[in-house]
Design a protein around this motif. Structure first.
Motif, short mmCIF file in Angstrom:
data_model
loop_
_atom_site.label_atom_id
_atom_site.label_comp_id
_atom_site.label_asym_id
_atom_site.label_seq_id
_atom_site.Cartn_x
_atom_site.Cartn_y
_atom_site.Cartn_z
N ALA A 45 0.22 -33.13 13.46
CA ALA A 45 0.67 -34.64 14.05
C ALA A 45 -0.41 -35.79 13.43
O ALA A 45 -1.71 -35.13 13.49
N PRO A 46 -0.08 -36.62 13.26
CA PRO A 46 -1.15 -37.73 12.94
C PRO A 46 -2.17 -37.87 13.62
O PRO A 46 -3.49 -37.93 13.28
N LEU A 47 -2.29 -37.79 15.27
CA LEU A 47 -3.51 -37.80 15.63
C LEU A 47 -4.03 -36.24 16.04
O LEU A 47 -4.87 -36.16 17.06
N GLY A 48 -3.33 -35.25 15.52
CA GLY A 48 -3.98 -33.78 15.78
C GLY A 48 -3.42 -33.20 16.83
O GLY A 48 -3.63 -32.11 17.08
N ASP A 49 -2.32 -33.94 17.33
CA ASP A 49 -1.79 -33.13 18.74
C ASP A 49 -0.34 -33.49 18.51
O ASP A 49 0.08 -34.47 18.82
N PRO A 50 0.50 -32.43 18.54
CA PRO A 50 0.30 -31.13 18.39
C PRO A 50 0.10 -30.62 17.06
O PRO A 50 0.28 -31.19 16.02
N VAL A 51 -0.28 -29.11 17.00
CA VAL A 51 -0.12 -28.43 15.78
C VAL A 51 0.68 -27.56 15.77
O VAL A 51 0.89 -26.72 16.56
N GLU A 52 1.57 -27.51 14.52
CA GLU A 52 2.82 -26.65 14.50
C GLU A 52 2.41 -25.42 13.39
O GLU A 52 1.77 -25.54 12.45
N TYR A 58 7.80 -16.84 13.55
CA TYR A 58 8.33 -17.96 14.52
C TYR A 58 7.48 -19.19 14.57
O TYR A 58 6.30 -18.87 14.37
N GLU A 59 8.10 -20.07 14.77
CA GLU A 59 7.46 -21.57 14.73
C GLU A 59 6.98 -21.79 15.97
O GLU A 59 7.68 -21.69 17.11
N LEU A 60 5.79 -22.33 16.29
CA LEU A 60 5.09 -22.65 17.47
C LEU A 60 4.25 -23.95 17.47
O LEU A 60 3.57 -24.14 16.34
N SER A 61 4.38 -24.84 18.43
CA SER A 61 3.72 -25.89 18.76
C SER A 61 2.52 -25.75 19.72
O SER A 61 2.98 -25.15 20.57
N LEU A 62 1.52 -26.14 19.30
CA LEU A 62 0.24 -25.96 20.27
C LEU A 62 -0.37 -27.45 20.58
O LEU A 62 -0.33 -27.98 19.50
N ARG A 63 -0.96 -27.30 21.86
CA ARG A 63 -1.64 -28.53 22.05
C ARG A 63 -3.08 -28.48 21.29
O ARG A 63 -3.58 -27.48 21.16
N LYS A 64 -3.46 -29.69 20.92
CA LYS A 64 -4.93 -29.65 20.47
C LYS A 64 -6.00 -28.70 21.25
O LYS A 64 -6.94 -27.86 20.80
N ALA A 65 -5.96 -28.98 22.50
CA ALA A 65 -6.71 -28.39 23.73
C ALA A 65 -6.70 -26.81 23.37
O ALA A 65 -7.67 -26.11 23.39
N ASP A 66 -5.33 -26.20 23.17
CA ASP A 66 -5.01 -24.65 23.05
C ASP A 66 -5.67 -24.24 21.74
O ASP A 66 -6.24 -23.20 21.64
N ALA A 67 -5.40 -25.06 20.67
CA ALA A 67 -5.70 -24.73 19.22
C ALA A 67 -7.31 -24.71 19.33
O ALA A 67 -7.79 -23.73 18.57
N GLU A 68 -8.08 -25.58 20.17
CA GLU A 68 -9.61 -25.25 20.08
C GLU A 68 -10.09 -23.99 20.82
O GLU A 68 -11.09 -23.52 20.68
N MET A 69 -9.26 -23.25 21.48
CA MET A 69 -9.72 -22.08 22.17
C MET A 69 -9.53 -20.74 21.20
O MET A 69 -9.80 -19.88 21.54
N ILE A 70 -8.89 -21.05 20.19
CA ILE A 70 -8.40 -20.05 19.25
C ILE A 70 -9.42 -19.75 18.01
O ILE A 70 -9.42 -20.61 17.24
N GLU A 71 -10.47 -19.03 18.03
CA GLU A 71 -11.26 -18.83 16.87
C GLU A 71 -10.75 -18.11 15.94
O GLU A 71 -10.04 -16.77 16.14
N VAL A 72 -10.81 -18.68 14.56
CA VAL A 72 -10.15 -18.09 13.50
C VAL A 72 -11.24 -17.83 12.17
O VAL A 72 -12.24 -18.32 12.08
#
Length: 75
Positions: A45-52, A58-72
């Motif tokens: 999304a334009p402000l970075g929240d959420p991330v699809e 399957y498709e999933l939308s994650l909040r910015k705070a949750d995406a920060e917890m996932i190390e890749v």
């Protein structure tokens, strides 16, 4: 350390580690995001929240705070 939030649109990454505590970590794992899983970043999304993302076909939308917890790492 690169997180899912830092990933670019169109990038495929592999989950290395989940950060977070208790219920938050469990919720992320229940959505199918576990160590070794491939994740494709579809949209941000334009402000970075959420991330699809697409995970386990399957498709999933994650909040910015949750995406920060996932190390890749990049594939």
């Amino acid at each position: 350390m690169k997180t899912l939030r830092d990933s670019k649109i169109g990038e495929t990454v592999t989950v290395v580690k989940l950060h977070g505590e208790g219920a938050v970590k469990r919720r992320i794992m229940d959505m199918g995001i576990t160590k070794g899983t491939s994740v494709f970043v579809r949209k941000v999304a334009p402000l970075g929240d959420p991330v699809e993302v697409t995970v386990r076909n399957y498709e999933l939308s994650l909040r910015k705070a949750d995406a920060e917890m996932i190390e890749v790492e990049e594939v």
